[in-house]
Design a protein around this motif. Structure first.
Motif, PDB file in Angstrom:
ATOM      1  N   PHE A 162     -12.554   1.930   9.618  1.00 25.20           N
ATOM      2  CA  PHE A 162     -11.726   2.853   9.372  1.00 25.20           C
ATOM      3  C   PHE A 162     -12.266   3.731   8.151  1.00 25.20           C
ATOM      4  CE2 PHE A 162      -8.277   3.698   5.968  1.00 25.20           C
ATOM      5  CZ  PHE A 162      -7.679   4.700   6.634  1.00 25.20           C
ATOM      6  N   LEU A 163     -12.925   2.963   7.228  1.00 30.00           N
ATOM      7  CA  LEU A 163     -13.702   3.745   5.893  1.00 30.00           C
ATOM      8  C   LEU A 163     -14.829   4.754   6.574  1.00 30.00           C
ATOM      9  CD1 LEU A 163     -14.142   0.898   3.708  1.00 30.00           C
ATOM     10  CD2 LEU A 163     -12.344   2.784   3.372  1.00 30.00           C
ATOM     11  N   LYS A 184     -11.806   5.466  -2.500  1.00 27.17           N
ATOM     12  CA  LYS A 184     -11.328   5.365  -0.991  1.00 27.17           C
ATOM     13  C   LYS A 184     -11.141   3.848  -0.410  1.00 27.17           C
ATOM     14  CE  LYS A 184     -13.000   7.189   3.570  1.00 27.17           C
ATOM     15  NZ  LYS A 184     -13.969   7.810   3.961  1.00 27.17           N
ATOM     16  N   VAL A 185     -11.619   2.932  -1.031  1.00 33.05           N
ATOM     17  CA  VAL A 185     -11.256   1.587  -0.395  1.00 33.05           C
ATOM     18  C   VAL A 185      -9.968   1.253  -0.694  1.00 33.05           C
ATOM     19  CG1 VAL A 185     -12.234  -0.670  -0.125  1.00 33.05           C
ATOM     20  CG2 VAL A 185     -13.930   1.127  -0.190  1.00 33.05           C
ATOM     21  N   TRP A 186      -9.981   1.568  -2.171  1.00 25.45           N
ATOM     22  CA  TRP A 186      -8.602   1.004  -2.922  1.00 25.45           C
ATOM     23  C   TRP A 186      -7.290   1.511  -2.247  1.00 25.45           C
ATOM     24  CZ3 TRP A 186      -6.528  -2.370  -5.997  1.00 25.45           C
ATOM     25  CH2 TRP A 186      -5.064  -2.150  -6.341  1.00 25.45           C
ATOM     26  N   THR A 187      -7.643   2.832  -1.917  1.00 27.26           N
ATOM     27  CA  THR A 187      -6.539   3.835  -0.848  1.00 27.26           C
ATOM     28  C   THR A 187      -6.314   2.819   0.191  1.00 27.26           C
ATOM     29  OG1 THR A 187      -7.018   5.708  -2.171  1.00 27.26           O
ATOM     30  CG2 THR A 187      -5.620   5.718  -0.084  1.00 27.26           C
ATOM     31  N   ALA A 188      -7.217   2.618   0.883  1.00 23.75           N
ATOM     32  CA  ALA A 188      -7.359   1.914   2.237  1.00 23.75           C
ATOM     33  C   ALA A 188      -6.702   0.593   2.337  1.00 23.75           C
ATOM     34  CB  ALA A 188      -8.526   1.598   2.915  1.00 23.75           C
ATOM     35  N   ILE A 189      -6.753  -0.209   1.178  1.00 25.65           N
ATOM     36  CA  ILE A 189      -6.024  -1.447   1.054  1.00 25.65           C
ATOM     37  C   ILE A 189      -4.660  -1.506   0.023  1.00 25.65           C
ATOM     38  CG2 ILE A 189      -8.223  -2.875   0.994  1.00 25.65           C
ATOM     39  CD1 ILE A 189      -7.756  -3.360  -1.846  1.00 25.65           C
ATOM     40  N   SER A 190      -4.133  -0.378  -0.225  1.00 23.83           N
ATOM     41  CA  SER A 190      -3.023  -0.575  -1.132  1.00 23.83           C
ATOM     42  C   SER A 190      -2.097   0.589  -0.657  1.00 23.83           C
ATOM     43  CB  SER A 190      -3.492  -0.325  -2.419  1.00 23.83           C
ATOM     44  OG  SER A 190      -4.054   0.852  -2.871  1.00 23.83           O
ATOM     45  N   ASP A 191      -2.503   1.665   0.165  1.00 20.84           N
ATOM     46  CA  ASP A 191      -1.497   2.747   0.562  1.00 20.84           C
ATOM     47  C   ASP A 191      -0.926   2.573   1.964  1.00 20.84           C
ATOM     48  OD1 ASP A 191      -0.698   5.758  -0.209  1.00 20.84           O
ATOM     49  OD2 ASP A 191      -1.157   5.440   2.047  1.00 20.84           O
ATOM     50  N   GLU A 214       0.221   4.300   4.314  1.00 22.32           N
ATOM     51  CA  GLU A 214      -0.094   5.095   5.517  1.00 22.32           C
ATOM     52  C   GLU A 214      -1.525   4.436   5.978  1.00 22.32           C
ATOM     53  OE1 GLU A 214       1.726   6.759   7.602  1.00 22.32           O
ATOM     54  OE2 GLU A 214       3.506   5.930   6.121  1.00 22.32           O
ATOM     55  N   HIS A 215      -2.447   4.368   4.920  1.00 18.34           N
ATOM     56  CA  HIS A 215      -3.814   4.192   5.395  1.00 18.34           C
ATOM     57  C   HIS A 215      -3.691   2.589   5.790  1.00 18.34           C
ATOM     58  CE1 HIS A 215      -4.598   7.420   2.694  1.00 18.34           C
ATOM     59  NE2 HIS A 215      -5.815   7.379   3.326  1.00 18.34           N
ATOM     60  N   MET A 216      -3.011   1.712   5.112  1.00 18.33           N
ATOM     61  CA  MET A 216      -2.970   0.088   5.618  1.00 18.33           C
ATOM     62  C   MET A 216      -2.610   0.102   7.162  1.00 18.33           C
ATOM     63  SD  MET A 216      -1.034  -1.435   2.333  1.00 18.33           S
ATOM     64  CE  MET A 216      -1.352  -2.968   2.566  1.00 18.33           C
ATOM     65  N   ARG A 217      -1.489   0.844   7.379  1.00 15.10           N
ATOM     66  CA  ARG A 217      -0.815   0.983   8.907  1.00 15.10           C
ATOM     67  C   ARG A 217      -2.111   1.142  10.012  1.00 15.10           C
ATOM     68  NH1 ARG A 217       4.381   1.345  10.083  1.00 15.10           N
ATOM     69  NH2 ARG A 217       4.206   2.629  11.760  1.00 15.10           N
ATOM     70  N   LYS A 218      -3.034   2.057   9.570  1.00 11.55           N
ATOM     71  CA  LYS A 218      -4.089   2.343  10.648  1.00 11.55           C
ATOM     72  C   LYS A 218      -5.112   1.155  10.941  1.00 11.55           C
ATOM     73  CE  LYS A 218      -3.616   7.219   9.682  1.00 11.55           C
ATOM     74  NZ  LYS A 218      -3.745   8.505   8.644  1.00 11.55           N
ATOM     75  N   TRP A 219      -5.261   0.245  10.134  1.00 11.41           N
ATOM     76  CA  TRP A 219      -6.441  -0.914  10.271  1.00 11.41           C
ATOM     77  C   TRP A 219      -5.700  -2.419  10.210  1.00 11.41           C
ATOM     78  CZ3 TRP A 219      -7.966  -4.020   6.811  1.00 11.41           C
ATOM     79  CH2 TRP A 219      -7.662  -4.017   5.457  1.00 11.41           C
ATOM     80  N   TYR A 220      -4.785  -2.452   9.320  1.00 12.98           N
ATOM     81  CA  TYR A 220      -4.192  -3.797   8.670  1.00 12.98           C
ATOM     82  C   TYR A 220      -3.227  -4.224   9.774  1.00 12.98           C
ATOM     83  CZ  TYR A 220      -3.575  -7.302   4.942  1.00 12.98           C
ATOM     84  OH  TYR A 220      -3.684  -8.442   4.288  1.00 12.98           O
ATOM     85  N   PHE A 221      -2.004  -4.069   8.986  1.00 10.21           N
ATOM     86  CA  PHE A 221      -0.794  -4.224   9.974  1.00 10.21           C
ATOM     87  C   PHE A 221       0.240  -3.113  10.080  1.00 10.21           C
ATOM     88  CE2 PHE A 221      -2.079  -8.689   8.537  1.00 10.21           C
ATOM     89  CZ  PHE A 221      -1.926  -9.406   9.767  1.00 10.21           C
ATOM     90  N   LEU A 252       2.948  -2.443   8.921  1.00 10.13           N
ATOM     91  CA  LEU A 252       3.944  -2.636   7.551  1.00 10.13           C
ATOM     92  C   LEU A 252       5.064  -1.618   7.969  1.00 10.13           C
ATOM     93  CD1 LEU A 252       1.563  -3.652   4.962  1.00 10.13           C
ATOM     94  CD2 LEU A 252       2.533  -5.210   6.528  1.00 10.13           C
ATOM     95  N   ASP A 253       6.130  -2.074   7.587  1.00 12.41           N
ATOM     96  CA  ASP A 253       7.165  -1.167   7.351  1.00 12.41           C
ATOM     97  C   ASP A 253       7.195  -0.398   5.889  1.00 12.41           C
ATOM     98  OD1 ASP A 253       8.045  -1.414   9.920  1.00 12.41           O
ATOM     99  OD2 ASP A 253       9.457  -3.187   9.197  1.00 12.41           O
ATOM    100  N   GLU A 254       6.965  -1.429   4.902  1.00  9.86           N
ATOM    101  CA  GLU A 254       6.803  -0.854   3.696  1.00  9.86           C
ATOM    102  C   GLU A 254       5.686  -1.579   3.035  1.00  9.86           C
ATOM    103  OE1 GLU A 254      10.735  -0.963   1.932  1.00  9.86           O
ATOM    104  OE2 GLU A 254      10.865  -3.020   2.534  1.00  9.86           O
ATOM    105  N   PHE A 255       5.195  -1.014   1.893  1.00  3.19           N
ATOM    106  CA  PHE A 255       4.401  -1.674   0.819  1.00  3.19           C
ATOM    107  C   PHE A 255       4.218  -0.892  -0.360  1.00  3.19           C
ATOM    108  CE2 PHE A 255       0.226  -2.449  -1.305  1.00  3.19           C
ATOM    109  CZ  PHE A 255       0.426  -3.875  -1.213  1.00  3.19           C
ATOM    110  N   LYS A 256       4.301  -1.437  -1.540  1.00  4.24           N
ATOM    111  CA  LYS A 256       4.077  -0.573  -2.713  1.00  4.24           C
ATOM    112  C   LYS A 256       3.172  -1.552  -3.520  1.00  4.24           C
ATOM    113  CE  LYS A 256       8.218   1.678  -3.049  1.00  4.24           C
ATOM    114  NZ  LYS A 256       9.871   1.865  -3.520  1.00  4.24           N
ATOM    115  N   ALA A 257       2.057  -1.134  -4.396  1.00  3.39           N
ATOM    116  CA  ALA A 257       1.203  -2.134  -4.894  1.00  3.39           C
ATOM    117  C   ALA A 257       1.857  -2.047  -6.422  1.00  3.39           C
ATOM    118  CB  ALA A 257      -0.092  -1.249  -5.059  1.00  3.39           C
ATOM    119  N   GLU A 258       2.924  -2.946  -6.478  1.00  2.07           N
ATOM    120  CA  GLU A 258       3.759  -2.991  -7.760  1.00  2.07           C
ATOM    121  C   GLU A 258       3.789  -4.698  -7.709  1.00  2.07           C
ATOM    122  OE1 GLU A 258       6.140   1.048  -7.177  1.00  2.07           O
ATOM    123  OE2 GLU A 258       7.324  -0.881  -7.172  1.00  2.07           O
ATOM    124  N   VAL A 259       3.707  -5.399  -8.771  1.00  3.39           N
ATOM    125  CA  VAL A 259       3.915  -6.542  -8.959  1.00  3.39           C
ATOM    126  C   VAL A 259       5.470  -6.919  -8.556  1.00  3.39           C
ATOM    127  CG1 VAL A 259       3.809  -8.613 -10.633  1.00  3.39           C
ATOM    128  CG2 VAL A 259       2.103  -7.015 -10.588  1.00  3.39           C
TER     129      VAL A 259
END
Lengths: 140, 120
Positions: free
Chosen positions: B97-98, A18-25, A27-34, A36-43
């Motif tokens: 959030f969590l 759940k934490v991983w999804t919150a920091i790397s997905d 839709e989830h990031m937009r709810k608490w982080y920034f 963002l217009d787009e984000f992909k957890a890809e190098v």
């Protein structure tokens, strides 16, 4: 003197997935982080956002590039203010702790941000105002 | 060019010079002896350190004595503290959030709404 990276640790009462999804997905990031217009957890993935949430304000424009991804374990991206030609790195690491998740956030290279021609004071003000907005949003 | 403390500590040799001088006032030549880089290179670093106010050099007789003004380094710790506050708030926001309950999917609960048409 200290040039050690900034390190913050938290234990969250949530499973690691759940934490991983919150920091790397996105839709989830937009709810608490920034917002963002787009984000992909890809190098290599590059993304841009505005530290004060105001698109007119180029002073806080931030560029980032994903440099490490280990799903469920580690996510790292560079973090550079377009107004300051220094590159810092933000790393998120997750550790399982009996059903909870320990998060270790490391921000390296802050001391390399050059001060010359760089509006540090006004930048501080920007963050403060932005974080105030965030608090208001969260307490709704 | 304006110098500041961030530039001063961006270089490992300059950080080493500050560390060396942190506990003691030293003769410039003795400082230079501690480094494998050339004297002109040490001088260049010293120039930057003095321009940003981290090191002051005073002439005593024929010797140049160097000492640090470590208070200048608080500019750096203040800057890092700004980020500490920023990330602390972010991690708090992540915690909130969590803890929020999973958003419920709108559930389809019933079948087709039935109308009974009364037959006369």
């Amino acid at each position: 003197m200290s040039t050690a990276p900034l390190v913050l640790e938290r234990v969250y009462n949530a499973p690691i997935g759940k934490v991983w999804t919150a920091i790397s997905d996105l839709e989830h990031m937009r709810k608490w982080y920034f917002k963002l217009d787009e984000f992909k957890a890809e190098v290599g993935f590059e993304f841009h956002f505005y530290g004060d949430g105001n698109k007119e304000n180029l002073k806080y424009a931030t560029s980032a590039r994903v440099v490490a991804v280990e799903p469920g374990k580690k996510l790292a991206y560079t973090w550079s203010l377009d107004a300051a030609p220094a590159i810092t790195t933000v790393t998120w690491e997750l550790f399982e702790e009996g059903g909870n998740t320990r998060l270790v956030l490391t921000h390296e290279g802050l001391e390399t941000i050059p001060g010359t021609d760089y509006p540090r004071d006004s930048f501080n003000g920007g963050w403060t105002s932005f974080m105030g907005k965030l608090d208001n949003y969260l307490s709704l | 060019m304006r110098r500041d403390v961030f530039q001063a500590i961006a270089d490992p040799n300059r950080r080493a010079i500050i560390n060396l001088l942190a506990g003691q006032k030293m003769n410039l030549n003795s400082v230079a002896d501690q480094f494998e880089i050339s004297r002109p290179a040490v001088s260049k670093h010293m120039k930057i350190l003095t321009e940003c106010g981290l090191v002051t050099i005073t002439l005593q007789g024929r010797d140049h004595y160097c000492e640090t003004n470590l208070k200048k380094l608080t500019e750096v710790t203040d800057w890092i503290d700004t980020f500490k506050v920023f990330w602390t708030k972010k991690l708090d926001a992540l915690g909130d959030f969590l803890e929020k309950p999973e958003p419920e999917e709108p559930q389809y609960t019933g079948g087709v709404m039935k109308f009974k048409i009364k037959k006369k």
